[in-house]
Design an enzyme around this catalytic site. Sequence first.
Site, PDB file in Angstrom:
ATOM      1  N   GLN A 150       0.828  -1.195  -0.173  1.00 23.96           N
ATOM      2  CA  GLN A 150      -0.183  -0.019  -0.056  1.00 23.96           C
ATOM      3  C   GLN A 150       0.759   1.217  -0.010  1.00 23.96           C
ATOM      4  OE1 GLN A 150      -3.818  -0.805   0.097  1.00 23.96           O
ATOM      5  NE2 GLN A 150      -2.402  -2.487  -0.532  1.00 23.96           N
TER       6      GLN A 150
ATOM      7  N   ALA B 274     -12.069   1.674   3.728  1.00 22.90           N
ATOM      8  CA  ALA B 274     -10.984   0.903   3.188  1.00 22.90           C
ATOM      9  C   ALA B 274     -10.165   1.815   2.458  1.00 22.90           C
ATOM     10  CB  ALA B 274     -11.540  -0.080   2.215  1.00 22.90           C
ATOM     11  N   HIS B 275      -9.017   1.322   1.798  1.00 19.74           N
ATOM     12  CA  HIS B 275      -8.256   2.209   0.780  1.00 19.74           C
ATOM     13  C   HIS B 275      -8.606   2.451  -0.290  1.00 19.74           C
ATOM     14  CE1 HIS B 275      -6.768  -1.955  -1.187  1.00 19.74           C
ATOM     15  NE2 HIS B 275      -8.191  -1.872  -1.477  1.00 19.74           N
ATOM     16  N   ASN B 276      -8.345   3.903  -0.773  1.00 20.16           N
ATOM     17  CA  ASN B 276      -8.655   4.446  -1.835  1.00 20.16           C
ATOM     18  C   ASN B 276     -10.176   5.111  -1.841  1.00 20.16           C
ATOM     19  OD1 ASN B 276      -6.586   2.410  -3.027  1.00 20.16           O
ATOM     20  ND2 ASN B 276      -6.334   4.513  -3.693  1.00 20.16           N
TER      21      ASN B 276
END
Length: 310
Positions: free
Chosen positions: A181, A222-224
């Site tokens: 990440q 969560a990511h993004n």
Amino acid sequence: MSGHLYSLNDLAIRVGGRLVGDPTTEIHSLSTIQNASLGCISFLANPKYKKYLSQTKASAVIIHPDNESHLECSGIIVDDPYAAYALISSLFVSFKNPYQSMAKNFHAHSTSVIHETAIIGPNVYIGPNCMIGKDSIIHANCSLVMNVEIGEHSIVHANSVLGSDGFGYAAGPTGYLKIEQLGNLLIGNNVEIGAACTIDRGAIEHTEIHDGVKLDNQVHIAHNVILGQNSAIAASCAIAGSTVIGKNLQMGGLSGILGHLNICDNVLIGAHTLITKDIDMPGDYIGIMPAQKKKDWAKSSVFIKKRNAK
């Protein structure tokens, strides 16, 4: 008692309200309308509590003009009693910096930058490449793992983890391969993040929490994900990766949004609702039936199945 003391006139000026009654009335604390006592100021924002207006022992009540004729004590008349209550609540905070008398006890990586006015609680971990802006507060036991930027006047409550690894893996012949990440987590100004929240940094690009966002406790992002300005999310909600959300989202507790979706501005999601597809029209969305007896639920379930089959 909070240790603070104001005249009713002081408070009316503070909220831009019209004063009714004795302007010298002394106010030392806030209270609910049903449990107030002499020296307290209360407010009436929810019609369910109007029945207490004639019974309250408060020295003053903040009310809307429509309820002024029912007021039997001093009061402050405003168009938005709940907003006025919010402004006055800030005057009764006993400890604006609860860590002021404590020795500094946190770890910050040498590559991170903390503004001199920021407040950092004990046992906070601030990892590589982090920035904390003016007058922001990071409460005890939080972790900013890496690549986290926090703007001005933002608050992170205890035990939250920001900038952790997102859930990214590629399936391989012998198991899962970890996807590193490499992005950042960007948090704007005037953001408040509740206790025990987890927000992942981006995989390649960034996770973004825009200005004015408010998160309740135990929210996972969560990511993004991109979460638009002035959105508010209640407890125990989750938003899966790479979903883009517009301004002014309101999300009821225990709700979820699946990944890689687009949600437009001004969407309200009811409690315990799962969003599974894009939303391109503002409005209220809900996907749960109210609690009912088991036999009634069974009948409703059969009805819904038959209707969907048509």
